[in-house]
Enzyme design. Structure first.
Site, PDB file in Angstrom:
ATOM      1  N   GLY A  81       0.844  -1.197   0.000  1.00 39.82           N
ATOM      2  CA  GLY A  81       0.000   0.000   0.000  1.00 39.82           C
ATOM      3  C   GLY A  81       0.872   1.238   0.000  1.00 39.82           C
ATOM      4  O   GLY A  81       0.825   2.056   0.911  1.00 39.82           O
ATOM      5  N   GLY A  83       1.087   4.009  -1.629  1.00 41.85           N
ATOM      6  CA  GLY A  83       0.648   5.363  -1.918  1.00 41.85           C
ATOM      7  C   GLY A  83       1.350   5.931  -3.136  1.00 41.85           C
ATOM      8  O   GLY A  83       1.504   5.268  -4.156  1.00 41.85           O
ATOM      9  N   GLY A  85       4.444   6.647  -3.315  1.00 37.44           N
ATOM     10  CA  GLY A  85       5.822   6.160  -3.443  1.00 37.44           C
ATOM     11  C   GLY A  85       6.897   6.935  -2.706  1.00 37.44           C
ATOM     12  O   GLY A  85       8.085   6.650  -2.848  1.00 37.44           O
ATOM     13  N   CYS A 267     -11.931  13.134  13.095  1.00 39.08           N
ATOM     14  CA  CYS A 267     -10.787  12.250  13.343  1.00 39.08           C
ATOM     15  C   CYS A 267      -9.800  12.898  14.306  1.00 39.08           C
ATOM     16  O   CYS A 267      -9.276  12.236  15.207  1.00 39.08           O
ATOM     17  CB  CYS A 267     -10.076  11.903  12.038  1.00 39.08           C
ATOM     18  SG  CYS A 267     -10.978  10.722  11.032  1.00 39.08           S
TER      19      CYS A 267
END
Length: 297
Positions: A81, A83, A85, A267
């Site tokens: 995963g 993203g 990079g 959040c």
């Protein structure tokens, strides 16, 4: 009843996960570039100093993770995963490792390719649009594995398979750093978030992941909470988002902007009051006796 079941317990199949991941991360690189830092890091930053900028804190986070992994030149590093990079590119530049990343987001993959080419790192870093589960069949194994902010998308029914897959992909004596938002229990999480922001998103608890580590070949050598760092990260994102809110409304409408206000603020509050946490778990595959004796390495 079946409608509510579908809403609260969406499918955790491979095809469903690809669709769920895409629904969030394929909103467009232009959208995320408006309010993320220039590295396009979309996970918890690490504030070493009170006055660190978001960009500095994201740089800190990546290099903190890389330090924990005790990398050496020529090692192979898998980012599950990955993203856009950023972590793999930084690892290749600083440590001379060979990096391999997988993502399910076409937009992230596209941006990752551009970055690798711009840096001239084609022989050092490769990112593929592939499900991490498909790597095992290829017989690949890596010296190090890292996964940042991806476990939240896996789904509770897939946690055992996720940890088993990571174990298969890691060489004996290798190290695995898992960075994820954790819940206090094994509940399904917030229905609003699951419906509107992260379809299929579920927060693993620390205890279930540690338990699964020991069901496989892993030994946990370090666990760290970065809860308050995520509160600060989210407040930075929220402030940035407010500065471009009018542009977002023009492109996507008032309702979308209000949803994202609520998501970023909600959040932030959840981390601040401790309803949710952010854990980094560092594991070795089997016993590893060649690391420095103190954690400060």
């Amino acid at each position: 009843k079946s409608f509510f079941k579908r809403m609260l317990y969406p499918s955790e199949s491979k095809s469903a996960q690809k669709q769920q991941v895409s629904s969030h991360y394929d909103l467009g690189n232009d959208f995320y570039a408006k309010w993320l830092d220039p590295s396009m890091s979309y996970s918890c930053a690490y504030f070493k100093k009170d006055d660190d900028t978001l960009e500095q804190a994201q740089h800190n986070k990546v290099h903190y993770i890389l330090e924990k992994l005790a990398l050496e030149e020529g090692m192979t590093l898998l980012d599950i995963g990955c993203g856009w990079g950023y972590l793999l590119i930084e690892a290749a530049k600083k440590y001379g490792i060979k990096g391999y990343g997988c993502t399910l987001s076409k937009e992230q993959w596209k941006k990752g390719q551009e970055r690798i080419e711009a840096m001239g790192l084609q022989d050092k870093v490769q990112i593929d649009l592939v499900d991490y589960r498909d790597l095992v069949a290829e017989g690949r194994q890596y010296d190090r594995i890292v996964s940042v902010g991806m476990l939240e998308h896996v789904g509770r029914s897939n946690y055992p398979l996720y940890m088993e897959t990571a174990s298969h992909l890691l060489k004996d004596g290798g190290m695995f750093l898992l960075h994820y938002i954790s819940g206090h229990d094994e509940s399904i999480g917030n229905p609003w978030m699951r419906k509107y922001i992260f379809p299929g998103g579920t927060l693993p608890s620390l205890r279930e992941i540690v338990s699964l580590a020991y069901d496989n070949d892993f030994q946990v050598i370090d666990v760290e909470s970065l809860r308050r760092h995520y509160y600060k990260t989210l407040m930075c994102w929220f402030d940035n988002f407010q500065k471009v809110r009018d542009e977002v409304i023009a492109a996507r409408g008032e309702e979308f902007a209000r949803m994202w206000d609520l998501y970023l603020c909600g959040c932030a509050v959840s981390f601040y009051i401790g309803n949710i946490d952010l854990h980094q778990i560092l594991m070795t595959k089997g016993s590893k006796n060649d690391l420095p004796m103190t954690r400060w390495y």
